[in-house]
Write an enzyme that holds these catalytic residues in place. Structure first.
Site, short mmCIF file in Angstrom:
data_model
loop_
_atom_site.label_atom_id
_atom_site.label_comp_id
_atom_site.label_asym_id
_atom_site.label_seq_id
_atom_site.Cartn_x
_atom_site.Cartn_y
_atom_site.Cartn_z
CB CYS A 1 -38.44 35.48 35.47
SG CYS A 1 -39.00 37.03 36.12
NE ARG B 1 -36.77 40.64 36.31
CZ ARG B 1 -36.78 40.35 37.60
NH1 ARG B 1 -37.42 39.31 38.04
NH2 ARG B 1 -36.15 41.12 38.46
CE LYS C 1 -36.76 39.08 47.05
NZ LYS C 1 -36.23 39.31 45.68
CG ASN C 2 -35.10 42.80 46.23
OD1 ASN C 2 -34.79 41.61 46.18
ND2 ASN C 2 -36.21 43.27 45.66
NE ARG D 1 -37.06 33.31 44.06
CZ ARG D 1 -37.13 34.14 43.05
NH1 ARG D 1 -38.07 34.01 42.15
NH2 ARG D 1 -36.25 35.10 42.90
CG ASP E 1 -40.73 44.37 43.89
OD1 ASP E 1 -40.97 43.89 42.77
OD2 ASP E 1 -39.57 44.51 44.34
N1 EPU Z 1 -33.96 46.67 32.28
C1 EPU Z 1 -33.43 46.77 31.01
N2 EPU Z 1 -32.12 46.41 30.84
C2 EPU Z 1 -31.33 46.01 31.86
C3 EPU Z 1 -31.89 45.91 33.16
C4 EPU Z 1 -33.20 46.27 33.34
O1 EPU Z 1 -34.11 47.13 30.08
O2 EPU Z 1 -30.14 45.71 31.63
C5 EPU Z 1 -35.35 47.06 32.50
C6 EPU Z 1 -36.20 45.87 32.96
O3 EPU Z 1 -36.67 45.11 31.90
C7 EPU Z 1 -37.31 46.59 33.71
C8 EPU Z 1 -36.60 47.79 34.32
O4 EPU Z 1 -35.40 47.95 33.59
O5 EPU Z 1 -38.28 47.01 32.80
C9 EPU Z 1 -36.27 47.70 35.78
O6 EPU Z 1 -35.65 46.45 36.06
P1 EPU Z 1 -34.50 46.32 37.14
O7 EPU Z 1 -33.24 45.99 36.46
O8 EPU Z 1 -34.51 47.51 38.03
O9 EPU Z 1 -34.95 45.04 37.95
P2 EPU Z 1 -33.99 44.06 38.70
O10 EPU Z 1 -32.78 44.77 39.14
O11 EPU Z 1 -33.83 42.82 37.89
C10 EPU Z 1 -34.91 44.51 41.10
C11 EPU Z 1 -35.54 43.68 42.19
C12 EPU Z 1 -36.94 43.27 41.76
C13 EPU Z 1 -37.75 44.55 41.51
C14 EPU Z 1 -37.06 45.41 40.46
C15 EPU Z 1 -37.74 46.74 40.23
C16 EPU Z 1 -33.62 42.65 43.20
C17 EPU Z 1 -32.84 41.42 43.47
N3 EPU Z 1 -34.71 42.52 42.43
O12 EPU Z 1 -34.88 43.67 39.95
O13 EPU Z 1 -37.51 42.56 42.85
O14 EPU Z 1 -39.03 44.21 41.05
O15 EPU Z 1 -35.70 45.67 40.86
O16 EPU Z 1 -37.82 47.47 41.39
O17 EPU Z 1 -33.27 43.72 43.69
C18 EPU Z 1 -38.97 41.03 43.88
O18 EPU Z 1 -38.34 41.24 44.94
O19 EPU Z 1 -40.05 40.40 43.83
C19 EPU Z 1 -38.42 41.55 42.63
C20 EPU Z 1 -38.79 41.10 41.43
#
Ligand code: EPU
Length: 416
Positions: A116, A121, A22-23, A396, A304
């Site tokens: 969420c 996030r 998915k990701n 999802r 995850d």
């Molecule tokens: N963060 C910030 N600022 C930002 C972005 C992120 O502080 O602008 C922080 C977040 O709060 C968190 C950390 O950085 O503490 C990591 O978050 P990240 O941005 O890496 O998460 P994401 O990109 O929103 C993706 C996956 C998630 C997975 C996370 C961590 C996708 C679509 N989603 O989310 O997947 O948990 O990386 O590996 O790629 C899932 O599949 O169930 C899922 C939640």
């Protein structure tokens, strides 16, 4: 609303084919916005999140054709630069369109995703990177409004290695003038495979899979035909299922090199692994030993997989500590596991788990995608019947999970 019913106590045995990730699929499908012409993607999982992103791409003007496992996208007609609240609120990863819209249309208006169930996030780092590339960014009425006549390469340091933030910034930088250096970038296999696809499209990106990524801007990209990598989190969930049910499962089409942290921890917990290139055989042992974990960005233990590992530790012998360092609120499944008889205390960002000999089936509520998986795993070993509510979270991100578990001998069914 659908529910999943499970009668616990069956050892799982047999082969299961792991679906596309998915990701990896989500950013790769979005990258089609960067080019005109037909892109073809194979091994795309049939998931609600994939439907949501395809709906969004269509709204933006792309043409989308699907058949089982295959998606074709042509963004030649890209004309709309707005991702509305109704679509973004269904799936936070919709924010990924911000970078490519800026690169192609010079402007974008994308609803802010908001928090969420697992944490606040924020997207501040996505915005910081785009601003550094020259975008003017304003937050108005719940939307990010971004515009840029030209994007220019720059040096960006990410305070934390964000996965979708890295992908978003890269999609803006590939068509920018000059070189962008992204430091402390995310190294997840999904990000690396996304970069591989962009390079196949003619991008000049180096350092995928490392924390320093260098992007030399090009004037245009061309369409691509590619295959989505297999889902390491789905594979990991079946690994935990084998360990938890004392089962014997062969994972087909999986990439164990993406799951080294989990495999080492499961080995310490007593599971046995036989690895070859695309196949992993996991055998559970009679005694599950308690093991501590700490979630971290890749190559650390994946957040995850935390909920699923917590379920496993709830039936291990002894005391274990699960620390969650990536998201601040990713323990909602704990209260549900406790309703099934688990002995878990939460203390700050840690769960202190005293393994119990047996869980007991109960009605439980899924609160997010991976929490749903952990409740199903608990149900597979619990005495009696477990009923998991709000399974739309599961749909999802897991393709045909009940069918796959049933194929391995679990007594599990969905009730409409
Ligand atoms: N963060 C910030 N600022 C930002 C972005 C992120 O502080 O602008 C922080 C977040 O709060 C968190 C950390 O950085 O503490 C990591 O978050 P990240 O941005 O890496 O998460 P994401 O990109 O929103 C993706 C996956 C998630 C997975 C996370 C961590 C996708 C679509 N989603 O989310 O997947 O948990 O990386 O590996 O790629 C899932 O599949 O169930 C899922 C939640």
């Amino acid at each position: 609303m659908d529910r999943i019913l499970i009668e616990g106590g069956h050892r799982l045995k047999g082969d299961v084919k792991i679906s596309g990730a998915k990701n990896a699929a989500l950013p790769i499908l979005v990258s089609s916005l960067l080019t005109d012409g037909w892109n073809t993607y194979a091994n795309v999982p049939d998931l609600q999140d994939v439907h949501s992103i395809l709906h969004l791409l269509t709204t933006l003007g792309a043409r989308v054709e699907t058949e089982p496992g295959l998606v074709r996208i042509n963004a030649g007609g890209l004309c709309n630069s707005e991702a509305p609240y109704e679509l973004v609120r269904k799936m936070r990863a919709s924010i990924l369109v911000l970078g490519p819209l800026l690169a192609r249309l010079k402007k974008a208006r994308v609803s802010l995703p908001g928090g969420c169930a697992i944490g606040a996030r924020p997207i501040n780092l996505h915005l910081k990177g785009l601003a550094c590339l020259g975008a003017a960014i304003e937050l108005k009425h719940g939307y990010v409004e971004a515009s840029a006549d030209t994007l220019k390469g720059c040096d960006i340091y990410l305070d934390t290695p964000t996965v979708t933030g890295t992908e978003n910034i890269i999609m803006a930088a590939v068509l920018a003038e000059g070189r962008t250096i992204l430091r402390n970038a995310a190294r997840e296999p999904e990000v690396e495979s996304f970069i591989d696809v962009l390079n196949l499209m003619g991008a000049q990106i180096q350092g995928g899979g490392t924390s320093v990524i260098s992007i030399e801007g090009v004037t245009c990209l061309h369409p691509v035909s590619t295959r989505i990598i297999s889902d390491r989190i789905e594979a990991g969930t079946f690994m935990v299922a084998a360990a938890m049910t004392r089962g014997d499962i062969r994972l087909l089409d999986s990439q164990p090199q993406h799951l080294e942290a989990l495999i080492q921890k499961l080995t310490l917990a007593g599971a046995h692994f036989k690895l070859d290139d695309q196949t992993v055989r996991v055998t559970g042992s009679d005694r599950i030993t308690s093991v501590d974990i700490r979630t971290l960005p890749f190559p650390g233990f994946p957040t995850d997989m935390q909920a699923q590992f917590t379920a496993l530790m709830s039936v291990a012998q002894g005391l274990s500590i699960v620390s969650e360092t990536v998201f601040e609120n990713r323990f909602i499944h704990v209260e549900e596991l406790k309703r099934m008889g688990a002995d878990i205390q939460l203390s700050g960002n840690a769960a202190i788990i005293k393994g119990v000999a047996e869980l007991s089936g109960a009605p439980v509520m899924a609160t997010d995608l991976r929490a749903s998986a952990s409740l199903i795993l608990a149900g597979l070993v619990a005495k009696g019947k477990t009923e998991v509510h709000r399974v739309y979270h599961l749909d999802r991100g897991y393709e045909g999970l009940e069918e796959k578990f049933r194929g391995l001998g679990a007594a599990i069914k969905r009730v409409k």
